[in-house]
Write a protein that holds these residues in place. Structure first.
Motif, PDB file in Angstrom:
ATOM      1  N   GLN A  16     -29.241  31.306 -16.727  1.00 39.23           N
ATOM      2  CA  GLN A  16     -28.436  30.148 -17.145  1.00 39.23           C
ATOM      3  C   GLN A  16     -28.904  29.612 -18.500  1.00 39.23           C
ATOM      4  O   GLN A  16     -28.086  29.188 -19.316  1.00 39.23           O
ATOM      5  N   ILE A  17     -30.222  29.632 -18.721  1.00 32.91           N
ATOM      6  CA  ILE A  17     -30.738  29.120 -20.000  1.00 32.91           C
ATOM      7  C   ILE A  17     -30.302  30.045 -21.143  1.00 32.91           C
ATOM      8  O   ILE A  17     -29.936  29.579 -22.223  1.00 32.91           O
ATOM      9  N   GLN A  18     -30.287  31.330 -20.876  1.00 38.07           N
ATOM     10  CA  GLN A  18     -29.815  32.290 -21.880  1.00 38.07           C
ATOM     11  C   GLN A  18     -28.365  31.968 -22.279  1.00 38.07           C
ATOM     12  O   GLN A  18     -28.030  31.892 -23.463  1.00 38.07           O
ATOM     13  N   LYS A  19     -27.510  31.733 -21.280  1.00 32.32           N
ATOM     14  CA  LYS A  19     -26.094  31.425 -21.555  1.00 32.32           C
ATOM     15  C   LYS A  19     -25.955  30.110 -22.313  1.00 32.32           C
ATOM     16  O   LYS A  19     -25.164  29.996 -23.257  1.00 32.32           O
ATOM     17  N   VAL A  94     -32.550  16.817 -24.729  1.00 32.25           N
ATOM     18  CA  VAL A  94     -32.835  17.821 -23.695  1.00 32.25           C
ATOM     19  C   VAL A  94     -33.563  17.140 -22.543  1.00 32.25           C
ATOM     20  O   VAL A  94     -34.662  16.615 -22.707  1.00 32.25           O
ATOM     21  N   GLU A  95     -32.909  17.127 -21.380  1.00 37.05           N
ATOM     22  CA  GLU A  95     -33.425  16.397 -20.221  1.00 37.05           C
ATOM     23  C   GLU A  95     -33.567  17.356 -19.039  1.00 37.05           C
ATOM     24  O   GLU A  95     -32.794  18.315 -18.917  1.00 37.05           O
ATOM     25  N   ILE A 125     -30.363  20.205 -15.002  1.00 37.45           N
ATOM     26  CA  ILE A 125     -29.641  19.913 -13.766  1.00 37.45           C
ATOM     27  C   ILE A 125     -28.851  18.617 -13.882  1.00 37.45           C
ATOM     28  O   ILE A 125     -29.369  17.595 -14.314  1.00 37.45           O
ATOM     29  N   ASP A 126     -27.589  18.692 -13.497  1.00 41.03           N
ATOM     30  CA  ASP A 126     -26.712  17.529 -13.472  1.00 41.03           C
ATOM     31  C   ASP A 126     -26.537  17.181 -11.990  1.00 41.03           C
ATOM     32  O   ASP A 126     -25.859  17.900 -11.257  1.00 41.03           O
ATOM     33  N   SER A 140     -24.894  21.719 -19.145  1.00 36.65           N
ATOM     34  CA  SER A 140     -25.803  21.674 -18.002  1.00 36.65           C
ATOM     35  C   SER A 140     -25.933  23.083 -17.435  1.00 36.65           C
ATOM     36  O   SER A 140     -24.955  23.838 -17.379  1.00 36.65           O
ATOM     37  N   CYS A 141     -27.147  23.435 -17.041  1.00 40.55           N
ATOM     38  CA  CYS A 141     -27.369  24.780 -16.496  1.00 40.55           C
ATOM     39  C   CYS A 141     -26.963  24.838 -15.033  1.00 40.55           C
ATOM     40  O   CYS A 141     -26.422  25.836 -14.584  1.00 40.55           O
ATOM     41  N   PHE A 142     -27.259  23.775 -14.295  1.00 37.68           N
ATOM     42  CA  PHE A 142     -26.930  23.749 -12.868  1.00 37.68           C
ATOM     43  C   PHE A 142     -26.392  22.390 -12.475  1.00 37.68           C
ATOM     44  O   PHE A 142     -26.767  21.372 -13.054  1.00 37.68           O
TER      45      PHE A 142
END
Ligand code: IMP
Ligand code: MG
Length: 171
Positions: A16-19, A94-95, A125-126, A140-142
């Motif tokens: 997810q971080i890559q995307k 960045v949180e 994460i949201d 958001s990644c997740f």
């Protein structure tokens, strides 16, 4: 003894971080990107995200804390201000996790007073259930409905940040 229920694997986190890094690299191609990590929870995410962004950018850190145990105390304390001049720059906050949104609202207010050209939010994460302010998380990644999670920078009373994956913590 607390119980750690596996929620997000190391591999899923990195995919997810890559995307997300790719999206940011495209969206900020012609901008003047400054990643501003919010201490302490974002430190691992910030380090990995930065290395997945392929355009030039600068990094700063800001410190804010409102939590004790698993509940917010409501009082936000700024423990570190940005070092860089953010005026006319494109700030991406960045949180680690956005929960009620109270922390971010106050941080956004304080960053706006520094006159950036733009300000957006990137969260690992949201988390939705307790959101009580209107905030758009731009990247958001997740997405998570509820729960209290630890690992990959996220703590419970300052512990478990070092876990490489993310776990649901049952106390
Ligand atoms: P908010 O102000 O309620 O949005 O809280 C945001 C901050 O609370 C995050 O930056 C975290 O430090 C902390 N936090 C919220 N939920 C969790 C969680 O599930 N695990 C660990 N820390 C959390
Ligand atoms: Mg935090």
């Amino acid at each position: 003894m607390p119980e750690f229920i596996p929620l997000i694997s190391e591999q899923e986190i990195h995919e997810q971080i890559q995307k997300t890094g790719q999206r940011i690299s495209i969206d900020y191609k012609t901008k003047d990107l400054v990643l501003v990590g919010i201490l302490k929870g974002s430190f691992i995410f910030l380090a990995d995200l930065s290395r997945r962004i392929t355009i030039d950018h600068e990094i700063d850190l800001i410190g804010a804390s409102s939590y004790h145990g698993t509940t917010s105390t409501g009082n936000l304390v700024f423990t570190k201000k940005p070092d860089l001049n953010l005026e006319n720059r494109d700030v991406l906050l960045v949180e680690d996790i956005v929960d009620t949104g109270q922390t971010l609202i106050k941080i956004i207010e304080s960053i706006i007073s520094l006159n950036p050209r733009s300000i957006k939010i990137c969260a690992l994460i949201d988390k939705h259930e307790r959101r009580n302010v209107k905030i758009d998380v731009d990247y958001s990644c997740f997405s998570l409905e509820k729960g209290f999670i630890v690992g990959y920078g996220l703590d419970y009373n300052e512990k478990y940040r070092n876990l490489p994956a993310i776990y649901d913590l049952k106390l």
